[in-house]
Scaffold this active site. Structure first.
Site, PDB file in Angstrom:
ATOM      1  N   ALA A   1       0.833  -1.209   0.000  1.00  0.00           N
ATOM      2  CA  ALA A   1       0.000   0.000   0.000  1.00  0.00           C
ATOM      3  C   ALA A   1       0.862   1.250   0.000  1.00  0.00           C
ATOM      4  CB  ALA A   1      -0.937  -0.022   1.201  1.00  0.00           C
TER       5      ALA A   1
ATOM      6  N   GLY B   1       1.261   0.361  -5.005  1.00  0.00           N
ATOM      7  CA  GLY B   1       0.043  -0.409  -4.743  1.00  0.00           C
ATOM      8  C   GLY B   1      -1.195   0.479  -4.769  1.00  0.00           C
TER       9      GLY B   1
ATOM     10  N   PHE C   1      18.095  18.251  -9.057  1.00  0.00           N
ATOM     11  CA  PHE C   1      18.453  16.964  -8.471  1.00  0.00           C
ATOM     12  C   PHE C   1      19.616  16.425  -9.301  1.00  0.00           C
ATOM     13  CE2 PHE C   1      15.486  14.155  -5.793  1.00  0.00           C
ATOM     14  CZ  PHE C   1      15.416  15.109  -4.812  1.00  0.00           C
TER      15      PHE C   1
ATOM     16  N   GLN D   1      21.599   1.180  -4.849  1.00  0.00           N
ATOM     17  CA  GLN D   1      22.119   2.546  -4.778  1.00  0.00           C
ATOM     18  C   GLN D   1      22.479   2.926  -3.343  1.00  0.00           C
ATOM     19  OE1 GLN D   1      19.567   6.335  -5.342  1.00  0.00           O
ATOM     20  NE2 GLN D   1      20.757   6.109  -7.209  1.00  0.00           N
TER      21      GLN D   1
ATOM     22  N   HIS E   1      23.147   6.055  -1.116  1.00  0.00           N
ATOM     23  CA  HIS E   1      22.965   7.505  -1.097  1.00  0.00           C
ATOM     24  C   HIS E   1      24.108   8.096  -0.288  1.00  0.00           C
ATOM     25  CE1 HIS E   1      21.193  11.423  -0.576  1.00  0.00           C
ATOM     26  NE2 HIS E   1      20.154  11.085  -1.313  1.00  0.00           N
TER      27      HIS E   1
ATOM     28  N   LEU F   1      18.246   9.172   5.966  1.00  0.00           N
ATOM     29  CA  LEU F   1      18.549   9.996   4.805  1.00  0.00           C
ATOM     30  C   LEU F   1      18.502  11.490   5.099  1.00  0.00           C
ATOM     31  CD1 LEU F   1      18.896   9.726   1.647  1.00  0.00           C
ATOM     32  CD2 LEU F   1      16.554  10.509   1.552  1.00  0.00           C
TER      33      LEU F   1
ATOM     34  N   GLU G   1      18.966  14.639  -0.873  1.00  0.00           N
ATOM     35  CA  GLU G   1      19.843  15.287  -1.848  1.00  0.00           C
ATOM     36  C   GLU G   1      19.483  16.773  -1.989  1.00  0.00           C
ATOM     37  OE1 GLU G   1      20.538  12.831  -5.242  1.00  0.00           O
ATOM     38  OE2 GLU G   1      20.460  14.549  -6.595  1.00  0.00           O
TER      39      GLU G   1
ATOM     40  N   ARG H   1      24.741   9.754  -7.658  1.00  0.00           N
ATOM     41  CA  ARG H   1      24.905   9.322  -6.264  1.00  0.00           C
ATOM     42  C   ARG H   1      26.051   8.333  -6.081  1.00  0.00           C
ATOM     43  NH1 ARG H   1      18.442   8.964  -4.777  1.00  0.00           N
ATOM     44  NH2 ARG H   1      18.194  11.225  -4.877  1.00  0.00           N
TER      45      ARG H   1
ATOM     46  N   HIS I   1      20.165   2.740  -0.133  1.00  0.00           N
ATOM     47  CA  HIS I   1      19.002   3.593  -0.328  1.00  0.00           C
ATOM     48  C   HIS I   1      17.947   3.010  -1.250  1.00  0.00           C
ATOM     49  CE1 HIS I   1      16.747   7.242  -0.362  1.00  0.00           C
ATOM     50  NE2 HIS I   1      16.981   7.494  -1.640  1.00  0.00           N
TER      51      HIS I   1
ATOM     52  N   GLU J   1       9.158  -0.278  -6.271  1.00  0.00           N
ATOM     53  CA  GLU J   1      10.571  -0.601  -6.036  1.00  0.00           C
ATOM     54  C   GLU J   1      10.857  -2.101  -6.056  1.00  0.00           C
ATOM     55  OE1 GLU J   1      12.384   1.817  -3.019  1.00  0.00           O
ATOM     56  OE2 GLU J   1      14.188   0.571  -3.003  1.00  0.00           O
TER      57      GLU J   1
ATOM     58  N   ARG K   1      19.822   4.809 -10.308  1.00  0.00           N
ATOM     59  CA  ARG K   1      18.598   5.601 -10.454  1.00  0.00           C
ATOM     60  C   ARG K   1      18.886   7.082 -10.230  1.00  0.00           C
ATOM     61  NH1 ARG K   1      15.043   7.890  -6.732  1.00  0.00           N
ATOM     62  NH2 ARG K   1      15.858   6.915  -4.856  1.00  0.00           N
TER      63      ARG K   1
ATOM     64  N   SER L   1      12.050   7.534  -8.821  1.00  0.00           N
ATOM     65  CA  SER L   1      11.423   6.311  -8.309  1.00  0.00           C
ATOM     66  C   SER L   1       9.986   6.535  -7.879  1.00  0.00           C
ATOM     67  CB  SER L   1      12.232   5.708  -7.169  1.00  0.00           C
ATOM     68  OG  SER L   1      12.377   6.628  -6.151  1.00  0.00           O
ATOM     69  N   LEU L   2       9.670   7.684  -7.325  1.00  0.00           N
ATOM     70  CA  LEU L   2       8.252   7.965  -7.065  1.00  0.00           C
ATOM     71  C   LEU L   2       7.505   7.973  -8.392  1.00  0.00           C
ATOM     72  CD1 LEU L   2       8.511  10.790  -4.388  1.00  0.00           C
ATOM     73  CD2 LEU L   2       7.552   8.509  -4.038  1.00  0.00           C
TER      74      LEU L   2
HETATM   75  C1  LIG Z   1      14.188   8.043   3.039  1.00  0.00           C
HETATM   76  C2  LIG Z   1      13.793   7.926   1.599  1.00  0.00           C
HETATM   77  C3  LIG Z   1      13.639   9.051   0.816  1.00  0.00           C
HETATM   78  C4  LIG Z   1      13.258   8.925  -0.528  1.00  0.00           C
HETATM   79  N1  LIG Z   1      13.106  10.062  -1.270  1.00  0.00           N
HETATM   80  C5  LIG Z   1      12.694   9.948  -2.558  1.00  0.00           C
HETATM   81  C6  LIG Z   1      12.466  11.113  -3.342  1.00  0.00           C
HETATM   82  O1  LIG Z   1      12.596  12.240  -2.893  1.00  0.00           O
HETATM   83  N2  LIG Z   1      12.053  10.940  -4.634  1.00  0.00           N
HETATM   84  C7  LIG Z   1      11.865   9.697  -5.181  1.00  0.00           C
HETATM   85  O2  LIG Z   1      11.474   9.608  -6.354  1.00  0.00           O
HETATM   86  N3  LIG Z   1      12.064   8.581  -4.447  1.00  0.00           N
HETATM   87  C8  LIG Z   1      12.467   8.674  -3.157  1.00  0.00           C
HETATM   88  N4  LIG Z   1      12.666   7.539  -2.412  1.00  0.00           N
HETATM   89  C9  LIG Z   1      12.333   6.225  -3.009  1.00  0.00           C
HETATM   90  C10 LIG Z   1      10.824   6.034  -3.042  1.00  0.00           C
HETATM   91  O3  LIG Z   1      10.238   6.609  -1.905  1.00  0.00           O
HETATM   92  C11 LIG Z   1      10.442   4.553  -3.087  1.00  0.00           C
HETATM   93  O4  LIG Z   1      11.151   3.888  -4.102  1.00  0.00           O
HETATM   94  C12 LIG Z   1       8.944   4.390  -3.371  1.00  0.00           C
HETATM   95  O5  LIG Z   1       8.193   5.174  -2.474  1.00  0.00           O
HETATM   96  C13 LIG Z   1       8.558   2.926  -3.252  1.00  0.00           C
HETATM   97  O6  LIG Z   1       7.160   2.796  -3.309  1.00  0.00           O
HETATM   98  P1  LIG Z   1       6.510   1.356  -3.305  1.00  0.00           P
HETATM   99  O7  LIG Z   1       5.049   1.559  -3.445  1.00  0.00           O
HETATM  100  O8  LIG Z   1       7.198   0.494  -4.296  1.00  0.00           O
HETATM  101  O9  LIG Z   1       6.874   0.727  -1.865  1.00  0.00           O
HETATM  102  P2  LIG Z   1       6.639   1.192  -0.350  1.00  0.00           P
HETATM  103  O10 LIG Z   1       6.144   2.577  -0.224  1.00  0.00           O
HETATM  104  O11 LIG Z   1       7.887   0.831   0.379  1.00  0.00           O
HETATM  105  O12 LIG Z   1       5.462   0.248   0.139  1.00  0.00           O
HETATM  106  C14 LIG Z   1       5.627  -1.137   0.307  1.00  0.00           C
HETATM  107  C15 LIG Z   1       4.316  -1.718   0.785  1.00  0.00           C
HETATM  108  O13 LIG Z   1       4.386  -3.138   0.738  1.00  0.00           O
HETATM  109  C16 LIG Z   1       3.816  -3.688   1.899  1.00  0.00           C
HETATM  110  N5  LIG Z   1       4.452  -5.005   2.114  1.00  0.00           N
HETATM  111  C17 LIG Z   1       5.754  -5.323   2.030  1.00  0.00           C
HETATM  112  N6  LIG Z   1       5.948  -6.629   2.265  1.00  0.00           N
HETATM  113  C18 LIG Z   1       4.721  -7.155   2.489  1.00  0.00           C
HETATM  114  C19 LIG Z   1       4.248  -8.463   2.797  1.00  0.00           C
HETATM  115  N7  LIG Z   1       5.081  -9.506   2.930  1.00  0.00           N
HETATM  116  N8  LIG Z   1       2.930  -8.629   2.982  1.00  0.00           N
HETATM  117  C20 LIG Z   1       2.061  -7.592   2.881  1.00  0.00           C
HETATM  118  N9  LIG Z   1       2.467  -6.340   2.585  1.00  0.00           N
HETATM  119  C21 LIG Z   1       3.770  -6.128   2.383  1.00  0.00           C
HETATM  120  C22 LIG Z   1       4.108  -2.664   2.979  1.00  0.00           C
HETATM  121  O14 LIG Z   1       3.173  -2.788   4.042  1.00  0.00           O
HETATM  122  C23 LIG Z   1       3.933  -1.353   2.203  1.00  0.00           C
HETATM  123  O15 LIG Z   1       2.576  -0.961   2.224  1.00  0.00           O
HETATM  124  C24 LIG Z   1      13.053   7.653  -1.082  1.00  0.00           C
HETATM  125  C25 LIG Z   1      13.207   6.510  -0.292  1.00  0.00           C
HETATM  126  C26 LIG Z   1      13.600   6.656   1.021  1.00  0.00           C
HETATM  127  C27 LIG Z   1      13.823   5.391   1.829  1.00  0.00           C
END
Ligand SMILES: Cc1cc2nc3c(=O)[nH]c(=O)nc-3n(C[C@H](O)[C@H](O)[C@H](O)COP(=O)(O)OP(=O)(O)OC[C@H]3O[C@@H](n4cnc5c(N)ncnc54)[C@H](O)[C@@H]3O)c2cc1C
Length: 622
Positions: A17, A21, A132, A254, A256, A266, A269, A300, A373, A407, A418, A423-424
């Site tokens: 989520a 998701g 960036f 990666q 950072h 973190l 950047e 990075r 990171h 991710e 990256r 990544s967002l």
């Molecule tokens: C500190 C930080 C700063 C960042 N800043 C930036 C930025 O400025 N710009 C940018 O583009 N990117 C940034 N990123 C990267 C970016 O935030 C992530 O790559 C992106 O948000 C990942 O989204 P996601 O939906 O793939 O996963 P996530 O947001 O990590 O969500 C994963 C979900 O999976 C669920 N899950 C996991 N395993 C299970 C399981 N076994 N069973 C059920 N549920 C599960 C979790 O509950 C969660 O809801 C940053 C990352 C970090 C760590």
């Protein structure tokens, strides 16, 4: 099945989520095909399963921004963004995917804005943008302001907005359910569903679904020093491996450059984009030497390696919190930034430094070091989010009904490294596309998937997997570990200790720089001590409900499995590219390695050619 196992049927299960998701759930719910199904009297049953309460997903921690060539502050174009993405990925990027990413970025950001994301604004009321690393104008020219931001809390804004929209659209959530198994029908080449453990009730759910999307985020917890939250244990990737699938490009992680010294947290950047400068023990702004022109805003991996080189040359500093500890940090100097401006545009960075280091960045230098990171590799997907296997003849074979995004996936827009803000964008764009892809499977009449479900197909593998998981839970609890474990020679070993030691092994053997010997040593530690320990883990309480140690044990198992995949992939690649720097093969080798690794549990790499459209591989990034 046992009384602790429940069988349920859905049209689609979304695991995760975060941005990916939730974007998928929204796209699915709002799609034309699903609307049509509703009009015909069938309301598709969709469930978003998340091991966390959705608003705790790591997306909420994203700080700096989301990339899009809106051109609100300076001239910009998607073609420049596309070029930077390919170049930043050290040419290991699939260009069909990167082209789509850059082309669709402005619409993706505008869509977020219309959904309610409160972006920072220019004086004229447009979405504000900042620089960036690696984002340039004119195909590698001057740095350009491309990252749309909301102070330094863009992820918080996006996550809350998407979640609110999902709640408004009536999406159902299973919160704090942990998915333990992904089940495929190999003979038919399709997905059967997933097994999930409800941490509230302690029951195992066999969730039958003709469509499953994995959006479980990254795997930063493979390392001890990481910016990732504790839940980023690569579950979705490990589930795919367990189901017999391959992972792509797992050797690219990666680092950072600016993790706050003793925590790895973190410091965005954006702190350097706003004027922060890295300095060594002698006070020298050393990045000019390593990356003339881009300096502190070079890619990075370049900055992380420069920090490591300064440290190795004896110009590092110790964390002031541990003055006798290793001199493995450098200074981040933000004192040149106007304090009011700093608080306005970097509130999160300032707060983190104040609260975790007890320093005031407007007057103090801040100790930083590289922190794990982002996971560039992951579950291989097409640009429509479908998961595929690479067959022996090199062709892609899609697993029917199985999707991935965010991710945990690899559509290969990031290649070997990256760019910030991409990544967002990846998670929102390809999450949306996957949600639309699932919806399209509903287009041809009231859903063959649904008919199949109503007929309650025999999905024997799924039921067997649920039964096996039930037995696993019983065994983990029944050991009544307090006596048994404390009595044996492991003392009170537990999942958290295993994860800590695994992280230290990966920091030593893989992080920032590695070679065949360090990778081999880490693999040996995994195969020996760490595997034995993870296999012996038992829960210390026999409580079935809210027993966090159960999920921690599964997470530790996943990490150990995944670590081996990362190390084997790195061992197979006899070159240095992007974030992977092998000191025994320091050069990039396009003749032999301009290809993606596809690694299954057998540790034998298959190679998939990079998709090149119109940008020929050039020299190393910066
Ligand atoms: C500190 C930080 C700063 C960042 N800043 C930036 C930025 O400025 N710009 C940018 O583009 N990117 C940034 N990123 C990267 C970016 O935030 C992530 O790559 C992106 O948000 C990942 O989204 P996601 O939906 O793939 O996963 P996530 O947001 O990590 O969500 C994963 C979900 O999976 C669920 N899950 C996991 N395993 C299970 C399981 N076994 N069973 C059920 N549920 C599960 C979790 O509950 C969660 O809801 C940053 C990352 C970090 C760590």
């Amino acid at each position: 099945m046992s009384p602790n196992t429940i069988e349920e049927h859905y049209d689609a299960i979304i695991v995760g989520a975060g941005a990916a998701g939730l974007s998928a759930a929204l796209a699915f719910t709002r799609s034309e095909a699903v609307d049509q199904a509703r009009r015909e009297g069938h309301d598709p049953r969709v469930l978003v399963v998340s091991k966390l309460q959705p608003l705790r997903s790591h997306t909420g921690s994203a700080e700096g921004g989301i990339a899009a060539s809106l051109g609100n502050m300076e001239p910009d174009s998607w073609q420049w963004h596309y070029f930077d993405t390919v170049k930043g990925g050290d040419w290991l990027v699939d260009q069909d995917a990167a082209r789509l990413l850059a082309q669709e970025a402005p619409a993706t950001v505008i869509n977020l804005e219309r959904s309610g994301v409160a972006f920072s604004r220019t004086q004229d009321g447009l979405i504000a943008q900042r620089r960036f690393g690696g984002h340039t104008s004119d195909f590698g020219g001057e740095p350009v302001k491309r990252a749309a931001y909301a102070a330094d809390r863009i992820g918080h804004q996006i996550l809350h907005t998407l979640w609110q929209q999902c709640v408004g659209a009536g999406v159902h959530f299973a919160e704090e359910w942990y998915v333990t198994d992904l089940v495929l029908d190999d003979a038919k080449g399709r997905v059967e569903g997933v097994v999930a453990f409800d941490t509230h009730t302690g029951k195992v759910h066999a969730l039958h679904a003709a469509n499953v999307l994995l959006a479980t985020g990254g795997a930063g917890r493979l390392f001890h020093t990481t910016s990732n939250s504790h839940d980023l244990t690569g579950d979705g990737m490990a589930l795919a491996l367990d189901a017999g699938l391959q992972l792509e490009d797992m050797e690219f992680v990666q680092f950072h450059p600016t993790g706050l010294a003793h925590t790895g947290i973190l410091l965005s950047e954006a702190s350097r984009a706003e004027g922060g400068i890295l300095r060594n023990a002698q006070g020298e702004a050393f990045m000019q030497r390593y990356a003339p022109g881009h300096a502190d805003l070079a890619a990075r991996d370049v900055v992380s390696r420069a920090i490591r080189a300064e440290v190795d040359a004896g110009r590092g500093i110790a964390d002031p919190k541990d003055p006798d500890g290793p001199k493995d940090c450098v200074w981040l100097d933000m004192t040149g930034i106007d304090p009011d401006h700093m608080r306005a545009v970097l509130p999160q960075v300032v707060e983190t430094i104040e609260q975790y280091a007890g320093l005031d960045p407007s007057v103090d230098l801040v100790p930083v070091k590289p922190t794990a990171h982002y996971t560039m590799g992951g579950i291989p997907i097409t640009v429509d989010g479908e998961v595929y296997r690479l067959d022996a003849d090199g062709s892609r074979h899609v697993v029917e009904g199985l999707f991935a995004a965010g991710e945990c996936s690899c559509v290969s827009v990031h290649g070997a490294n990256r760019l910030g803000g991409n990544s967002l964008l990846d998670a929102c764009l390809f999450g949306t596309r996957a949600g639309e892809g699932i919806a399209l499977r509903f287009q041809d009449g009231p859903v063959d998937a649904l008919e199949a479900l109503d007929a309650c197909p025999d999905d024997p593998e799924l039921d067997q997997a649920a039964t096996r998981r039930g037995t696993d839970v019983d065994a983990l609890l029944a050991a009544n570990a307090v006596e048994d474990i404390q009595g044996d020679e492991n003392g009170s070993d537990n999942a958290y200790r295993v994860m800590r030691d695994l992280g230290a092994t990966m920091d030593r053997g893989f992080a920032v720089l590695c070679d065949g010997a360090s990778l081999g040593e880490a693999r040996a530690a995994l195969a020996g001590d760490l595997s034995d320990r993870v296999g012996a883990l038992r829960a210390h309480s026999d409580e079935r409900t809210f027993n966090q140690e159960l999920t921690a044990i599964w997470e530790a198992r996943h990490l150990v499995e995944l670590a081996d995949c990362v190390l084997s992939s790195a061992l197979a690649r006899h070159e240095s590219r992007g974030s992977l720097y092998r000191t025994d093969f320091p050069a990039r080798d396009d003749a032999n390695f301009l290809a993606h690794t596809m690694m299954a549990t057998d540790a034998a790499a298959r190679w998939q050619p990079v998709r090149i459209l119109d940008i020929e591989p050039g020299r190393r990034a910066y």
